[in-house]
Enzyme design. Structure first.
Site, mmCIF file in Angstrom:
data_model
loop_
_atom_site.group_PDB
_atom_site.id
_atom_site.type_symbol
_atom_site.label_atom_id
_atom_site.label_comp_id
_atom_site.label_asym_id
_atom_site.label_seq_id
_atom_site.Cartn_x
_atom_site.Cartn_y
_atom_site.Cartn_z
ATOM 1 N N SER A 65 34.651 -49.466 -7.403
ATOM 2 C CA SER A 65 34.270 -50.004 -8.546
ATOM 3 C C SER A 65 35.124 -49.807 -9.796
ATOM 4 O O SER A 65 35.045 -50.348 -10.863
ATOM 5 C CB SER A 65 32.783 -49.478 -8.945
ATOM 6 O OG SER A 65 32.058 -50.377 -8.447
ATOM 7 N N LYS A 68 36.639 -53.035 -11.021
ATOM 8 C CA LYS A 68 36.085 -53.848 -12.078
ATOM 9 C C LYS A 68 36.565 -53.713 -13.334
ATOM 10 O O LYS A 68 36.681 -54.663 -14.197
ATOM 11 C CB LYS A 68 34.617 -53.377 -12.074
ATOM 12 C CG LYS A 68 33.965 -53.558 -10.726
ATOM 13 C CD LYS A 68 32.455 -52.919 -10.857
ATOM 14 C CE LYS A 68 31.947 -53.351 -9.370
ATOM 15 N NZ LYS A 68 30.809 -52.582 -8.986
ATOM 16 N N TYR A 188 35.519 -60.078 -3.984
ATOM 17 C CA TYR A 188 35.031 -58.933 -4.739
ATOM 18 C C TYR A 188 35.145 -58.054 -3.440
ATOM 19 O O TYR A 188 35.547 -56.978 -3.847
ATOM 20 C CB TYR A 188 33.504 -59.047 -4.912
ATOM 21 C CG TYR A 188 32.740 -58.063 -5.117
ATOM 22 C CD1 TYR A 188 32.814 -57.373 -6.422
ATOM 23 C CD2 TYR A 188 32.078 -57.457 -4.122
ATOM 24 C CE1 TYR A 188 32.274 -56.170 -6.713
ATOM 25 C CE2 TYR A 188 31.264 -56.329 -4.510
ATOM 26 C CZ TYR A 188 31.300 -55.480 -5.767
ATOM 27 O OH TYR A 188 30.863 -54.280 -6.125
ATOM 28 N N TYR A 240 27.581 -45.817 -13.633
ATOM 29 C CA TYR A 240 26.242 -45.857 -12.937
ATOM 30 C C TYR A 240 25.146 -45.515 -14.074
ATOM 31 O O TYR A 240 25.360 -45.617 -15.069
ATOM 32 C CB TYR A 240 26.172 -45.334 -11.514
ATOM 33 C CG TYR A 240 27.294 -45.627 -10.525
ATOM 34 C CD1 TYR A 240 27.544 -46.923 -10.321
ATOM 35 C CD2 TYR A 240 28.264 -44.752 -10.141
ATOM 36 C CE1 TYR A 240 28.426 -47.152 -9.557
ATOM 37 C CE2 TYR A 240 29.210 -44.936 -9.394
ATOM 38 C CZ TYR A 240 29.289 -46.224 -8.870
ATOM 39 O OH TYR A 240 30.482 -46.624 -8.170
ATOM 40 N N VAL A 258 32.595 -45.876 -5.720
ATOM 41 C CA VAL A 258 31.836 -44.975 -4.531
ATOM 42 C C VAL A 258 32.880 -44.242 -3.724
ATOM 43 O O VAL A 258 32.522 -43.912 -2.725
ATOM 44 C CB VAL A 258 30.799 -45.813 -3.958
ATOM 45 C CG1 VAL A 258 29.741 -46.104 -4.779
ATOM 46 C CG2 VAL A 258 31.368 -47.217 -3.159
#
Ligand code: GLU
Length: 304
Positions: A65, A68, A188, A240, A258
């Site tokens: 992530s 992102k 993605y 998160y 992660v």
């Protein structure tokens, strides 16, 4: 400040804890489940170009992530304010791969850092051209060396990406995605599977710690205002459901993945990356978080 000595101290202090790692490596992506949890790395790069690193800082890991932040950067560069037409900017308060909120909010993801939001960002990038090639090119320029996707992890993501497929189809049903779902997911899954070391991430994130300028070339990556906004989103949505706890204990804009990496920004000072694969219950690196807390305690650097 002697950053190298500080990172060495942090590594010395935390390394013994690898013998009693709490938490587990991400297992829902089989290729990540095979990574040894007994690793810890930390690296930073100051705005002046000074670098420091300790532990397993040169070992490539799956950035997951953290990608992102960089895909959002590309989308903001390409679309400016229009980037936000179909993506929100509020913390979600629900798991990163949750479908529930998307239903009640009619297919508009809460922010670009939950999976739905990042998939929507990937859709914007697919509309602009070869999204993955652009992303790898940006990262390569930011690090000053080529950056690659770990093909095994990408395949593993695709093989087990049932929830992400559901999120993408759901958004497509609401008209949030313009492009073919399979094409968007392919971008993605590959962006999540990019492999970088702590040293490379710390270097790549350099544009976020000052005014959006490329850490090596000095050319603009984002404007100063856009950079502030990305930092604000990292602080409020980057870790998160633990963003409040991160702000409370660490007080820096952070983005975790992660794969066990966490990147952090000290505005006007430095960019930092910690990595240790075992995750706590919130999905953030168990030891990485402790590394960041120690760094802030030892240096007194925080935005608050
Ligand atoms: N590839 C992971 C997923 O989509 C990324 C999750 C993360 O790092 O937060 O589930």
């Amino acid at each position: 400040m002697d950053f190298q000595a500080i990172l060495d101290e942090i590594d010395d202090e935390l390394r013994p804890r690898l013998d009693a790692v709490e938490g587990k490596v991400a297992s829902y992506i089989p290729a990540l489940a095979r990574v040894s949890p007994r690793q810890f790395g930390i690296a930073l790069r100051t705005c002046a170009g000074e670098t420091a690193a300790a532990g397993d800082a040169a070992v490539p890991f799956s950035i997951q992530s953290m990608s992102k932040v960089f895909s959002l950067t590309l989308a903001i560069r390409a679309l400016g304010e229009a980037m936000w037409d179909r993506i929100g900017r509020e913390p979600s308060g629900s798991p990163f791969n949750s479908l529930v909120q998307l239903e009640s909010e009619r297919g508009i993801p809460r922010n670009p850092f939950i999976n739905a939001g990042a998939i929507a960002v990937a859709d914007r990038l697919v509309s602009q051209g070869d999204a993955l090639a652009e992303l790898l090119a940006l990262l390569g320029r930011l690090c000053g060396e080529p950056i690659h996707v770990d093909a095994e992890v990408a395949q593993s993501e695709a093989d087990t990406g049932f929830r992400n497929t559901a999120l993408a189809n759901f958004m497509k049903g609401f008209g949030t995605l313009d492009n073919d779902v399979a094409e968007v997911l392919d971008v993605y899954f590959h962006q999540c599977a990019i492999a970088m070391s702590c040293e490379q991430v710390a270097s790549a994130a350099g544009y976020l710690c000052r005014d959006g300028r490329h850490p090596l070339a000095g050319t603009p990556v984002l404007s100063a205002a856009q950079t502030r906004r990305v930092n604000a989103l990292m602080l409020t949505c980057g870790t998160y459901d633990a963003a409040g706890e991160f702000a409370f204990r660490i007080g820096l804009p952070c983005k975790s993945g992660v794969g066990g990496g966490i990147m952090a920004i000290v505005p006007d000072r430095l960019s930092l990356c910690v990595w240790s694969p075992a995750l706590d219950a919130t999905g953030n690196s168990w030891l990485g978080r402790q590394g960041l807390e120690l760094f802030v305690t030892k240096t007194g650097l925080s935005v608050f």
